[in-house]
Design an enzyme around this catalytic site. Structure first.
Site, short mmCIF file in Angstrom:
data_model
loop_
_atom_site.label_atom_id
_atom_site.label_comp_id
_atom_site.label_asym_id
_atom_site.label_seq_id
_atom_site.Cartn_x
_atom_site.Cartn_y
_atom_site.Cartn_z
N ARG A 55 0.82 -1.22 0.00
CA ARG A 55 0.00 0.00 0.00
C ARG A 55 0.86 1.26 0.00
NH1 ARG A 55 -2.87 0.35 5.03
NH2 ARG A 55 -3.52 -1.80 4.57
N TYR A 108 -14.85 20.80 -12.39
CA TYR A 108 -15.30 19.56 -13.05
C TYR A 108 -16.50 19.00 -12.26
CZ TYR A 108 -14.82 14.60 -14.35
OH TYR A 108 -15.04 13.32 -14.77
N ASP A 182 -6.27 22.22 -9.31
CA ASP A 182 -6.37 21.15 -10.31
C ASP A 182 -5.66 21.68 -11.55
OD1 ASP A 182 -8.99 18.96 -11.53
OD2 ASP A 182 -7.07 19.49 -12.44
N LYS A 207 -5.10 12.02 -18.01
CA LYS A 207 -5.11 12.82 -19.24
C LYS A 207 -3.72 12.86 -19.87
CE LYS A 207 -9.13 13.70 -17.41
NZ LYS A 207 -10.27 12.80 -17.69
C1 BLP Z 1 -9.97 19.00 -14.88
C2 BLP Z 1 -10.25 17.59 -14.44
N1 BLP Z 1 -9.89 17.19 -13.21
C3 BLP Z 1 -10.14 15.94 -12.78
C4 BLP Z 1 -10.78 15.03 -13.60
C5 BLP Z 1 -11.06 13.65 -13.07
O1 BLP Z 1 -10.07 12.78 -13.50
P1 BLP Z 1 -10.39 11.22 -13.59
O2 BLP Z 1 -11.26 11.05 -14.80
O3 BLP Z 1 -9.06 10.57 -13.74
O4 BLP Z 1 -11.08 10.86 -12.32
C6 BLP Z 1 -11.16 15.39 -14.89
C7 BLP Z 1 -11.81 14.38 -15.78
N2 BLP Z 1 -12.26 14.91 -16.97
N3 BLP Z 1 -13.22 14.23 -17.62
C8 BLP Z 1 -13.97 14.92 -18.50
O5 BLP Z 1 -13.80 16.08 -18.72
C9 BLP Z 1 -15.05 14.15 -19.20
N4 BLP Z 1 -16.22 14.98 -19.26
C10 BLP Z 1 -17.14 14.95 -18.32
O6 BLP Z 1 -16.95 14.20 -17.39
C11 BLP Z 1 -18.38 15.79 -18.34
C12 BLP Z 1 -19.23 15.61 -17.27
C13 BLP Z 1 -20.39 16.30 -17.22
C14 BLP Z 1 -20.76 17.22 -18.20
C15 BLP Z 1 -19.93 17.44 -19.25
C16 BLP Z 1 -18.74 16.77 -19.33
N5 BLP Z 1 -17.90 17.10 -20.40
O7 BLP Z 1 -16.72 16.89 -20.45
O8 BLP Z 1 -18.40 17.70 -21.37
C17 BLP Z 1 -10.90 16.70 -15.32
O9 BLP Z 1 -11.27 17.13 -16.55
#
Ligand code: BLP
Length: 389
Positions: A55, A108, A182, A207
């Protein structure tokens, strides 16, 4: 040392690589010791990149944590199974019942849900603030404000925040406020959080750091002041990751600089092409004057990436569906930051805002511009926009 050199050399100390170029995948739960003395020594150093128990991580994790700190700065890097876990792990490490959290209104959506559906259960009050508030945030700081959270730019509508002004307001309050950012959009390459006195920098490594849409991973790098508390509370939450995923993240990290440069070049070309179209109301790319906070992007960032949004003049669900369904290179899918181009219509932004109002009339579309040739991407978008009517 320049960042592009650091992403090649960071995390490759021989104690991790054993002479290979890349630190190998070391899988493990139980670590065995030859003596009580050896076990006691490992136990005393279990918090500091020492083999103790799965862990806490293995050499693979230690190499990546070391690399992230070397590239982003800070004192230590905590690892999480995804970006959302990094956000929740960081917030839960510093908030307790009765505390107050200032959260950017453009966060987000799952970050907002965490505040509204989980933190409230633990008696933690969240106030959402306007991403463009800057120094005005001092008006929202209360005696029980413990964390200010930024996401800059906002990952849907791209507002760039005046981070230095917000950090200055937090420090002026003299109540030990933890400022979290973030930093997923900029990655450590294009924004250096600790140069702006941010306390904790969070990445959805899912990402750009991984960069190939094949690993879920989160990181949180903390400065000296916050590292012990972040590390130990994240450990208490049982947050740990697979060495295979860490290996893939480290592999992605090595090309982060060259990939981001191409994403930036391609995205700017597409954004500028969209900006001159009569059917586009405006483009929300932090590097363009039409994006809120563009002045802060130019002042504080070293570059941009492939993610941006744009607003059409008018439109409806049928038009948006016609556009989206026929795309050849732009696929629909959640997430971003891989090598591929993505497109998403974003409905109901106003439902995602409580401290500000989304005023744009037209359809909001978010794109991630991948590594494809921009002539193919622009042709795809041109055909798609012709269907948008
Ligand atoms: C800035 C930022 N910070 C954290 C996370 C979460 O990361 P994870 O996916 O690894 O948990 C993310 C994940 N991003 N995912 C997205 O952007 C995918 N889009 C969506 O989830 C979403 C949700 C609701 C409405 C609209 C959207 N969209 O992107 O259009 C992020 O963009």
């Amino acid at each position: 040392m320049k960042k592009s050199t650091k992403i090649v050399s960071a995390g490759r100390d021989k104690k991790w690589t054993q002479g290979l170029v890349n630190p190998p995948v070391s899988r493990g739960s139980t670590v065995v010791f030859n003596s009580v003395k050896e076990m006691k020594q490992a136990t005393a150093k279990r918090h500091d990149k020492t083999l103790f128990y799965g862990r806490r991580g293995t050499q693979t994790h230690f190499a990546f944590q070391e690399a992230m700190v070397e590239i982003e700065g800070g004192a230590g890097c905590a690892l999480y199974p995804c970006g959302t876990a990094a956000i929740s792990g960081a917030l839960l490490s510093f908030l307790k019942q009765g505390d107050h959290l200032l959260m950017v209104d453009t966060a987000y959506e799952p970050t907002r849900d965490l505040c509204d559906k989980l933190l409230t259960r633990y008696g933690i009050e969240t106030t959402y603030y306007d991403p463009m508030i800057g120094a005005g945030i001092s008006e929202l700081i209360k005696a029980n404000t413990k964390v200010i959270f930024l996401e800059s730019p906002g990952s849907l509508t791209m507002e760039v925040q005046d981070s230095p002004a917000i950090v200055a307001a937090a420090r002026a309050a003299e109540q030990d406020i933890v400022v979290m950012l973030d930093n997923t959009w900029a990655s450590p390459i294009n924004f250096s959080p600790f140069d702006f006195d941010i306390d904790i920098s969070i990445q959805a490594a899912t990402k750009y750091i991984v960069g190939h849409s094949d690993v879920m991973l989160g990181t949180a790098v903390a400065n000296q002041r916050c590292w012990d508390q972040l590390r130990e509370n994240s450990y208490l939450l049982g947050q740990c990751t697979s060495p295979d995923d860490i290996y893939l993240a480290m592999r992605g990290m090595r090309t982060l600089g060259v990939r981001l440069a191409r994403h930036e070049k391609n995205a700017l070309e597409v954004a500028n092409w969209l900006a001159q179209r009569d059917d586009v109301d405006h483009v929300r790319h932090p590097a363009l004057a039409s994006c809120p906070g563009n002045e802060f992007f130019k002042r504080d960032f070293q570059g941009s990436c492939g993610l941006f949004s744009f607003v059409m003049k008018g439109g409806n669900q049928a038009a948006l569906t016609a556009l989206l369904d026929g795309m050849e290179h732009f696929k629909m899918g959640y997430s971003w930051g891989g090598y591929e181009s993505l497109i998403m219509g974003v409905n109901g932004v106003n439902k995602l805002r409580t401290a500000t109002q989304w005023k744009a009339e037209g359809t909001l579309i978010r794109v991630h511009i991948g590594l494809e040739d921009t002539s193919d991407l622009i042709a795809d978008l041109e055909a798609g926009l012709a269907r948008f009517n």
